[in-house]
Design an enzyme around this catalytic site. Structure first.
Site, mmCIF file in Angstrom:
data_model
loop_
_atom_site.group_PDB
_atom_site.id
_atom_site.type_symbol
_atom_site.label_atom_id
_atom_site.label_comp_id
_atom_site.label_asym_id
_atom_site.label_seq_id
_atom_site.Cartn_x
_atom_site.Cartn_y
_atom_site.Cartn_z
ATOM 1 N N LYS A 139 0.851 -1.204 0.000
ATOM 2 C CA LYS A 139 0.000 0.000 0.000
ATOM 3 C C LYS A 139 0.883 1.249 0.000
ATOM 4 O O LYS A 139 0.657 2.165 -0.785
ATOM 5 C CB LYS A 139 -0.889 0.009 1.242
ATOM 6 C CG LYS A 139 -1.562 1.348 1.522
ATOM 7 C CD LYS A 139 -2.394 1.376 2.770
ATOM 8 C CE LYS A 139 -1.633 1.667 4.012
ATOM 9 N NZ LYS A 139 -1.293 3.058 4.296
ATOM 10 N N ASN A 140 1.903 1.267 0.857
ATOM 11 C CA ASN A 140 2.663 2.502 1.052
ATOM 12 C C ASN A 140 3.622 2.811 -0.086
ATOM 13 O O ASN A 140 4.142 3.919 -0.173
ATOM 14 C CB ASN A 140 3.388 2.482 2.403
ATOM 15 C CG ASN A 140 2.379 2.602 3.543
ATOM 16 O OD1 ASN A 140 1.206 2.927 3.319
ATOM 17 N ND2 ASN A 140 2.813 2.301 4.744
ATOM 18 N N CYS A 170 -4.766 7.943 9.177
ATOM 19 C CA CYS A 170 -5.125 7.384 10.485
ATOM 20 C C CYS A 170 -4.833 8.388 11.603
ATOM 21 O O CYS A 170 -3.871 9.129 11.548
ATOM 22 C CB CYS A 170 -4.285 6.127 10.758
ATOM 23 S SG CYS A 170 -4.743 4.758 9.729
ATOM 24 N N ARG A 194 0.742 14.346 12.930
ATOM 25 C CA ARG A 194 1.149 14.086 11.535
ATOM 26 C C ARG A 194 1.219 15.368 10.708
ATOM 27 O O ARG A 194 0.545 15.525 9.702
ATOM 28 C CB ARG A 194 0.228 13.060 10.899
ATOM 29 C CG ARG A 194 0.163 11.797 11.729
ATOM 30 C CD ARG A 194 -0.575 10.702 11.039
ATOM 31 N NE ARG A 194 0.276 10.059 10.030
ATOM 32 C CZ ARG A 194 -0.202 9.071 9.258
ATOM 33 N NH1 ARG A 194 -1.439 8.687 9.356
ATOM 34 N NH2 ARG A 194 0.597 8.511 8.364
ATOM 35 N N ASP A 231 4.569 0.443 12.033
ATOM 36 C CA ASP A 231 3.303 -0.143 11.533
ATOM 37 C C ASP A 231 3.098 -1.579 11.985
ATOM 38 O O ASP A 231 1.977 -2.092 11.908
ATOM 39 C CB ASP A 231 3.267 -0.096 9.990
ATOM 40 C CG ASP A 231 3.226 1.319 9.480
ATOM 41 O OD1 ASP A 231 3.419 1.524 8.268
ATOM 42 O OD2 ASP A 231 3.031 2.245 10.292
ATOM 43 N N ARG A 233 -9.093 -0.787 3.836
ATOM 44 C CA ARG A 233 -8.373 0.173 2.988
ATOM 45 C C ARG A 233 -6.897 -0.183 2.837
ATOM 46 O O ARG A 233 -6.233 0.313 1.937
ATOM 47 C CB ARG A 233 -8.482 1.598 3.516
ATOM 48 C CG ARG A 233 -7.872 1.810 4.898
ATOM 49 C CD ARG A 233 -7.816 3.280 5.232
ATOM 50 N NE ARG A 233 -6.695 3.879 4.523
ATOM 51 C CZ ARG A 233 -5.726 4.567 5.128
ATOM 52 N NH1 ARG A 233 -5.784 4.803 6.411
ATOM 53 N NH2 ARG A 233 -4.714 5.073 4.457
#
Ligand code: EPZ
Length: 417
Positions: free
Chosen positions: A22-23, A116, A121, A304, A397
């Site tokens: 995903k990242n 999230c 952030r 993560d 997601r």
């Protein structure tokens, strides 16, 4: 609203195939805008974040074709436009359109990215990089307007080895005049994945994956082609699941070096597993030892994977501590594990986990964030009885086909309305 219903207690056996990261993928799609006409990206995961990014590409008058695991993006008619807030607020990675649109058009309008709730952030390091290249950044409420007469390569020192800021500065500098040197750059595999894509479209980049990256600007980029790296966090999540309740569980299609720090910690707590080139075979760890876990930037233990790993430590015989150095509030899911019988206590950025505790299913636990949601799924799979989770969009997601992948190896998990 849909819920996940999970029956705990089954040993899981068989093979879980790892999807594209995903990242990486959420950076590669915006990066495709640097190409004049078209580009190809293989192994893009089919997750909600990608759907939103494709919608943003359409807003920018790009078209795309998906054939099997090949995504072809056509940027011949790319037209700059403000990124709609209802799309950009869906995920933090929408900020990568800042770097690409600034590079291509020297003008960007985008609302503050989502993501999230695991901390403040900020994106100050991204902005500092853009300004160093010659851009001016104006913030009106939650909207950023970024302009530059021209972008000139320069030396940029990152106060923190930020993944997103490193990638965003790399993206913007591809169209800058001359050479940009990023110092104290992030070293995560996602950086290397994006750099390999930029190199394939004609950009000269050296040092990706190290702390110093050098980018030679070039505004004739085109015909990019790359493959999304295997998702190292998805792989770590499922290897941890194998240590919790696997029976010769095969986690296939991973890059073992990308999860080396996780494998080292699994050994520390007594897990046994077989490591092949792109596969880990792991079974339930009979006796789990307590440990001290400290999250760091790559190649340290990834933040993560901290939340899934916490579930393992609830099953350790003794007291473990987890020090979270990357985000300031990433222990919400550890608090929710208490609803299932875990003993966790957060004090600032240190979480204490006292094991071994038997976990029992609980109802309607609200998923707080993506990786916390994954941790709750792992906990539910070893808990006695049934668990239901709400707000499960946050999990879907970021983990492609998680229900299908787990069902295939014997988990009793399904989506209910
Ligand atoms: C990426 O986020 C990942 N997200 C995160 O994964 C991951 O946890 C993080 O990198 C670290 O590996 C994506 O790639 C979309 P950072 P990013 O910039 O780029 C502070 C997941 O679960 N910071 O390395 O936002 C920031 O507040 C997600 O898949 C600043 O202070 O991570 C945080 O405390 C969660 N100013 C720390 O740095 C900035 O300008 C790490 O941020 C940027 C970041």
């Amino acid at each position: 609203m849909p819920k996940l219903k999970i029956e705990g207690g089954n040993l899981l056996t068989g093979t879980i195939n790892i999807s594209g990261a995903k990242n990486s993928a959420v950076a590669l799609l915006p990066a495709a805008l640097l190409c004049r006409t078209k580009s190809k990206i293989y192994k893009v995961p089919k997750i909600r974040d990608i759907e939103y990014l494709l919608k943003i590409l359409e807003v920018l008058n790009c078209s795309y074709k998906i054939q099997g695991d090949e995504l072809e993006i056509n940027t011949s008619n790319l037209t700059n436009a403000p990124i709609p807030e209802n799309l950009s607020e869906q995920m933090r990675a929408s900020y990568y359109f800042m770097g690409t649109l600034l590079g291509r058009f020297k003008h960007v309008e985008i609302s503050f990215p989502g993501g999230c709730n695991i901390g403040a952030r900020p994106i100050d390091l991204h902005i500092k990089g853009f300004e160093a290249l010659g851009a001016t950044v104006t913030k009106i409420k939650n909207k950023y307007i970024i302009d530059a007469k021209e972008l000139v390569g320069t030396r940029i020192y990152m106060d923190f080895a930020s993944v997103g800021a490193t990638i965003n500065i790399m993206l913007a500098s591809t169209y800058a005049k001359g050479e940009t040197i990023i110092e104290n750059a992030a070293r995560e595999p996602e950086i290397v994945n994006v750099a390999s894509f930029l190199i394939s479209m004609g950009c000269k980049i050296t040092g990706a994956g190290t702390s110093t990256i050098i980018i030679e600007g070039n505004n004739l980029l085109d015909n990019g082609v790359t493959e999304v790296f295997p998702d190292r966090i998805e792989a770590a999540t499922y290897v941890i699941l194998g240590a919790l309740t696997g029976e010769n569980l095969h986690i296939k299609g991973l890059i073992k070096d990308h999860i080396n720090s996780v494998l080292i910690k699994l050994k520390d707590i007594g897990a046994n597993f077989e490591v092949k080139e792109n596969e880990i075979i792991i079974s339930k760890c009979k006796k789990i030892l307590p440990t001290k876990l400290i999250t760091q930037v790559y190649p340290g233990f990834p933040t993560d994977a901290q939340q899934p790993f916490t579930v393992l430590l609830t099953q350790a015989d003794g007291v473990s501590t987890i020090t979270e150095n990357i985000y300031e509030s990433r222990f919400v899911s550890a608090g929710l594990l208490r609803l299932m019988g875990a003993k966790t206590e957060a004090e600032g950025n240190v979480l204490t986990v006292t094991g071994k505790t038997e976990l029992t299913g609980a109802q309607d636990i609200e998923v707080p964030d993506l990786r916390g949601g994954a941790a709750l799924v792992l906990a539910a799979l070893i808990a006695k009885g049934t668990t239901t989770l709400t707000n499960i969009e946050l999990i879907l997601r970021g983990y492609e086909d998680i229900v299908e992948k787990l069902t295939k190896v014997g988990a009793k998990i399904k989506v209910i309305e």
